[in-house]
Design a protein around this motif. Structure first.
Motif, PDB file in Angstrom:
ATOM      1  N   THR A 105      11.428   5.395 -12.554  1.00  9.63           N
ATOM      2  CA  THR A 105      10.303   4.407 -12.616  1.00  9.63           C
ATOM      3  C   THR A 105      10.259   2.973 -11.825  1.00  9.63           C
ATOM      4  O   THR A 105       9.216   3.090 -11.544  1.00  9.63           O
ATOM      5  CB  THR A 105       9.591   4.726 -14.336  1.00  9.63           C
ATOM      6  N   CYS A 108       9.854   3.814  -8.611  1.00  7.95           N
ATOM      7  CA  CYS A 108       8.834   3.967  -8.523  1.00  7.95           C
ATOM      8  C   CYS A 108       7.611   2.536  -8.053  1.00  7.95           C
ATOM      9  O   CYS A 108       6.815   2.352  -7.307  1.00  7.95           O
ATOM     10  CB  CYS A 108       8.498   5.315  -9.212  1.00  7.95           C
ATOM     11  N   THR A 131       5.008  15.964  -5.847  1.00  3.36           N
ATOM     12  CA  THR A 131       5.238  15.496  -6.708  1.00  3.36           C
ATOM     13  C   THR A 131       4.057  15.768  -8.383  1.00  3.36           C
ATOM     14  O   THR A 131       5.377  15.196  -9.299  1.00  3.36           O
ATOM     15  CB  THR A 131       3.775  14.011  -6.436  1.00  3.36           C
ATOM     16  N   PRO A 148       5.557   9.487 -10.474  1.00  7.49           N
ATOM     17  CA  PRO A 148       5.455  10.092  -9.283  1.00  7.49           C
ATOM     18  C   PRO A 148       4.036  10.501  -8.883  1.00  7.49           C
ATOM     19  O   PRO A 148       3.655  10.135  -7.890  1.00  7.49           O
ATOM     20  CB  PRO A 148       5.515  11.522 -10.439  1.00  7.49           C
ATOM     21  N   LEU A 151       2.354   6.734  -8.197  1.00  2.00           N
ATOM     22  CA  LEU A 151       2.649   6.447  -6.302  1.00  2.00           C
ATOM     23  C   LEU A 151       2.550   6.947  -5.525  1.00  2.00           C
ATOM     24  O   LEU A 151       1.338   6.457  -4.694  1.00  2.00           O
ATOM     25  CB  LEU A 151       4.558   6.410  -6.122  1.00  2.00           C
TER      26      LEU A 151
END
Length: 242
Positions: A105, A108, A131, A148, A151
Motif C-alpha cells: 500500500t 502504491c 490491476t 492498486p 494507482l
C-alpha cells in the motif's frame, strides 16, 4: 455489544474519508479495527459488506461519470485474483498477510506521488486487467483492494467524480465476488457476524454521504494530494499494527 460499538466507530470515521476520496474506507477501517483487537477475517467481511452497500448508492448516484468498459475489465479480472486470495488465507497465517499488504500500500502511494505524464492517458486493457487481478487478491486476503486500482486511475488523472464513480462500480463487483468466494471457500461464520455487519453498514452509509458532500467541494489538486497522503499513511499504519 462492546465489539459492535468499537467496530461501528471505526467504520464511521473511515467512511467519512472514504466518501470524500472514493476508496479510503477499508484502508482506514482495517488498521483501526485491527488495533482495536478485531480479527482479520472479521475485519475483511465487515469491510467488504460496507463497501458493497455504500458503493451501490454511489454507483447509482454517479452512474453518468462511470467508464463502464474499464469497470467491467477490472471486475472480471478480479475474479481469479480473489479466488487465489481465498486459497492463500487457507494456509498462510495473517501475521504474514498484514505487513505485506501495508508495505505494498505504501509503495502504491509513493508511485502515485511520482510525476505523471502531462497529457493524461487512459490505462491500457492489459494494465487494467493486471490491476484487477492484484486488487481481487487483496480483497479476499485483507480487504485492502483499493490501492492498486487507485494507482491505475490516478495516473490517468481523472476528475474527482469520475475517479470516485469508477472505483464505486468496481467495488460493487469485487465485493460481491469476494464475499461469495469467502462464503464458499473458507470457514468464516458469516451469519455470526450479522449484528456487527448491520451496525457497521448503517453508520457507514450515513458517514459515507457526508464524505461525498465533502468531495463535491474539493478542488482537483487538493483531492489528489489527500488521496496520496491517505494511501501512504494507511499503509504505514497497517504495517505497524501487523
Amino acid at each position: 455489544m462492546e465489539l459492535i460499538v468499537i467496530a461501528a466507530l471505526c467504520v464511521a470515521a473511515a467512511s467519512v474519508i472514504g466518501g470524500a476520496t472514493g476508496f479510503g474506507t477499508s484502508l482506514l477501517a482495517t488498521p483501526l479495527m485491527l488495533m482495536a483487537g478485531i480479527g482479520l477475517a472479521e475485519t475483511v467481511v465487515v469491510n467488504l459488506v460496507v463497501a458493497l452497500v455504500t458503493r451501490v448508492g454511489v454507483t447509482v448516484q454517479l452512474r453518468a461519470h462511470i467508464t463502464w468498459p474499464r469497470v467491467a475489465v477490472l471486475g472480471l479480472a478480479s475474479v481469479p485474483g480473489a479466488w487465489l486470495g481465498v486459497q492463500t488465507i487457507a494456509f498462510l497465517p495473517e501475521e504474514h498477510l498484514k505487513p505485506a499488504a501495508g508495505a505494498i500500500t505504501v509503495l502504491c502511494g509513493v508511485a502515485m506521488a511520482l510525476p505523471a505524464a502531462k497529457t493524461p492517458r487512459p490505462p491500457s486493457a492489459i494494465a487494467t486487467a493486471v490491476t484487477g487481478v492484484i486488487s481481487g487478491y487483496f480483497s479476499t486476503t485483507t480487504s485492502l483492494n483499493g490501492p492498486p486500482v487507485v494507482l491505475l486511475l490516478s495516473r490517468a488523472r481523472l476528475p474527482p467524480l469520475g475517479f470516485i464513480a469508477d472505483l464505486a462500480g468496481y467495488f460493487v463487483i469485487t465485493s460481491l465476488v469476494s464475499l461469495a468466494l469467502l462464503w464458499s471457500g473458507t470457514e468464516i461464520d458469516l451469519p455470526a457476524l450479522l449484528p456487527v455487519v448491520v451496525a457497521c453498514t448503517v453508520v457507514g452509509v450515513l458517514a459515507n454521504q457526508l464524505g461525498i458532500g465533502i468531495a463535491m467541494r474539493l478542488p482537483t489538486h487538493v483531492f489528489r494530494s489527500a488521496v496520496i497522503s491517505l494511501v501512504v499513511i494507511a499503509g504505514l499504519v497497517t504495517f505497524a499494527t501487523a
